[in-house]
Design an enzyme around this catalytic site. Structure first.
Site, mmCIF file in Angstrom:
data_model
loop_
_atom_site.group_PDB
_atom_site.id
_atom_site.type_symbol
_atom_site.label_atom_id
_atom_site.label_comp_id
_atom_site.label_asym_id
_atom_site.label_seq_id
_atom_site.Cartn_x
_atom_site.Cartn_y
_atom_site.Cartn_z
ATOM 1 N N ARG A 57 -69.424 3.151 101.974
ATOM 2 C CA ARG A 57 -69.623 1.509 101.734
ATOM 3 C C ARG A 57 -69.869 0.995 100.581
ATOM 4 O O ARG A 57 -70.842 1.420 100.036
ATOM 5 C CB ARG A 57 -70.533 1.015 102.884
ATOM 6 C CG ARG A 57 -70.555 -0.773 102.792
ATOM 7 C CD ARG A 57 -71.230 -1.053 104.152
ATOM 8 N NE ARG A 57 -70.600 -0.871 105.327
ATOM 9 C CZ ARG A 57 -70.697 -1.172 106.513
ATOM 10 N NH1 ARG A 57 -71.989 -2.108 106.544
ATOM 11 N NH2 ARG A 57 -70.291 -1.169 107.537
ATOM 12 N N LYS A 93 -73.614 8.886 106.128
ATOM 13 C CA LYS A 93 -73.181 7.798 105.591
ATOM 14 C C LYS A 93 -73.338 7.797 103.940
ATOM 15 O O LYS A 93 -74.546 8.491 103.814
ATOM 16 C CB LYS A 93 -73.512 6.748 106.402
ATOM 17 C CG LYS A 93 -72.549 5.340 106.447
ATOM 18 C CD LYS A 93 -71.532 5.431 107.124
ATOM 19 C CE LYS A 93 -70.509 4.166 107.296
ATOM 20 N NZ LYS A 93 -69.425 4.230 108.039
ATOM 21 N N ASP A 128 -64.848 3.323 104.048
ATOM 22 C CA ASP A 128 -65.551 2.003 104.568
ATOM 23 C C ASP A 128 -65.498 0.861 104.096
ATOM 24 O O ASP A 128 -64.535 0.789 103.180
ATOM 25 C CB ASP A 128 -67.104 2.424 104.749
ATOM 26 C CG ASP A 128 -67.765 1.643 105.772
ATOM 27 O OD1 ASP A 128 -67.719 2.412 107.195
ATOM 28 O OD2 ASP A 128 -68.339 0.849 105.763
ATOM 29 N N SER A 156 -57.674 4.743 108.407
ATOM 30 C CA SER A 156 -58.029 4.841 110.024
ATOM 31 C C SER A 156 -58.138 3.533 110.735
ATOM 32 O O SER A 156 -58.614 3.583 111.852
ATOM 33 C CB SER A 156 -59.460 5.673 110.086
ATOM 34 O OG SER A 156 -60.270 4.917 109.344
ATOM 35 N N THR A 160 -59.227 3.416 114.704
ATOM 36 C CA THR A 160 -60.317 2.625 115.108
ATOM 37 C C THR A 160 -60.120 1.364 116.044
ATOM 38 O O THR A 160 -60.551 1.266 117.306
ATOM 39 C CB THR A 160 -61.132 2.068 114.041
ATOM 40 O OG1 THR A 160 -61.649 2.916 113.010
ATOM 41 C CG2 THR A 160 -62.267 0.984 114.226
ATOM 42 N N ALA A 247 -66.185 -7.769 112.418
ATOM 43 C CA ALA A 247 -66.718 -7.992 110.895
ATOM 44 C C ALA A 247 -67.896 -7.019 110.654
ATOM 45 O O ALA A 247 -68.053 -5.981 111.094
ATOM 46 C CB ALA A 247 -66.861 -9.250 110.624
ATOM 47 N N ALA A 268 -65.502 -3.821 117.095
ATOM 48 C CA ALA A 268 -65.299 -2.526 116.009
ATOM 49 C C ALA A 268 -66.399 -2.628 115.117
ATOM 50 O O ALA A 268 -66.789 -1.604 114.367
ATOM 51 C CB ALA A 268 -63.863 -2.675 115.329
ATOM 52 N N ASN A 270 -70.094 -2.291 113.345
ATOM 53 C CA ASN A 270 -71.330 -1.329 113.317
ATOM 54 C C ASN A 270 -72.434 -2.144 113.397
ATOM 55 O O ASN A 270 -72.599 -3.345 113.083
ATOM 56 C CB ASN A 270 -71.369 -0.323 112.216
ATOM 57 C CG ASN A 270 -70.327 0.670 112.026
ATOM 58 O OD1 ASN A 270 -70.069 1.367 113.234
ATOM 59 N ND2 ASN A 270 -69.589 0.685 111.079
#
Length: 362
Positions: A57, A93, A128, A156, A160, A247, A268, A270
């Site tokens: 990210r 991550k 990400d 992806s 997803t 989002a 979607a 996180n």
């Protein structure tokens, strides 16, 4: 290239006072490259099931402490996501601190790749928020531990979205019976590369769709393709059957849950819950919530498939099995009077406990 420790005033890894204090991260690496301006953090949460895989990210965090909290939460979520999906990957991550529109450069991405390479395959990185397949192409010039490049399986976003759609359809069938999403109104919050695909899948399934996104350009592009979609300022408190947060996270708070009119929440994004107590509020209002790390595992399944050389057909079939996991979680939840969050955590714990010992894995 240097590795630095956080400042004494930052929220640290081992001496936290929030829910992450017991998360048990295996390794956290603070990365800094003076020449390129790179400041990054790589967090490996749990590698019992296999090497950690998680996106990078790129975000203008207000502080190093905020970046650390985010990467710790995200990496823990990746452990849960991989275990819930039943794939042989661990949770990791990375975050790069900065505005990708102004600070992202090839030199910075190459420097980041060199740090990833120092972990010798314990961590595979992917895209990400703030990073793309094109960025990964640059990262791949300095490490082989990267998936989701243009020469790999690519973006992806569809996988997803397909996973979220499969999860949402399973939740809708659990709630309303065999008709599932047909004729239901779904509010999609965020129409980026995942939300846009999700809208198309929902319309094909016979659902009515409303969307909300602060980007006028994104809205215009979507409406150009799907003029039947309704555009709202917000979908969180709208008259919906399903709320799909796609989002950034933490949109499910005590206040937003109290205002929800939707009977199902599945999206979607996180880390959708502000904290774990919100799961109880959803259950108290009899709102069916699919834990985010279960619903949004499709992208992980796709890029993980690169490691094992799986075909697109094999990947899509595996993404579709997310629906089976959702049915298991919601059935257990209904039978035991427990929240889906507690049941999902139980499924994850069962799969982690069944992992072979590290020394046995070789």
């Amino acid at each position: 290239m240097t590795i630095t420790a956080p400042s004494p005033s930052a929220e640290l890894v081992f001496e936290r006072t929030d829910e992450l204090s017991t998360a048990g991260h295996e390794q956290v690496v603070f990365c800094r490259d003076e020449a390129s301006g790179l400041r990054a953090i790589i967090a490996l949460h749990d590698t019992r099931l296999g090497p950690a895989l998680g996106g990078t990210r790129f975000y203008p965090y207000a502080s190093e402490s905020a970046a650390l909290t985010d990467v710790l939460r995200l990496s823990q979520g990746m452990t849960h996501k991989a275990a819930a999906a039943g794939i042989a990957l661990g949770g990791g991550k990375a975050v790069i601190i900065g505005d990708p529109a102004t600070t992202k450069t090839p030199d910075l991405l190459r420097a980041y790749g060199r740090f990833v390479d120092t972990l010798s395959g314990r961590y595979f990185t992917a895209a990400d928020v703030g990073t793309t397949a094109e960025d990964l192409d640059v990262v791949a010039t300095t490490t082989s531990y990267v998936v989701g490049t243009n020469s790999g399986s690519g973006d992806s976003g569809f996988s997803t979205a397909y996973g979220v759609f499969s999860a949402m359809r399973a939740a809708a069938e659990h709630r309303w019976g065999p008709e599932g999403l047909r004729g239901r109104t779904v509010g999609v919050e965020g129409i980026g590369k995942v939300g846009t695909h999700l809208v198309s899948l929902l319309l094909d399934a016979g659902a009515r769709v409303s969307v909300a996104d602060p980007s006028a350009d994104s809205v215009a592009r979507l409406v150009g393709r799907h003029p039947e979609v309704a555009v709202l300022a917000s979908v969180r408190d709208a008259a919906l059957d399903v709320y799909a947060p796609c989002a950034l996270g933490a949109t499910l708070t005590p206040a937003s849950v109290a205002a929800l009119q939707a009977a199902v929440v599945c999206g979607a994004a996180n880390n959708q819950l502000l904290d774990s107590s919100v799961a109880g509020l959803l259950q108290g209002r009899e709102i069916t919530w699919v834990p985010d790390y279960v619903a949004n595992a499709g992208g992980l399944i796709q890029v993980g498939g690169e490691i094992w050389k799986r075909s697109p057909e094999e990947v899509r079939a595996e993404v579709g099995t997310i629906a089976d996991t959702v049915r298991t979680i919601l059935d257990r939840s209904a039978a035991g009077g427990r929240s889906p969050l507690d049941v999902a955590a139980e499924v994850v714990a069962e799969r982690l406990a069944a992992a072979p010992a590290r020394e046995a894995r070789g």
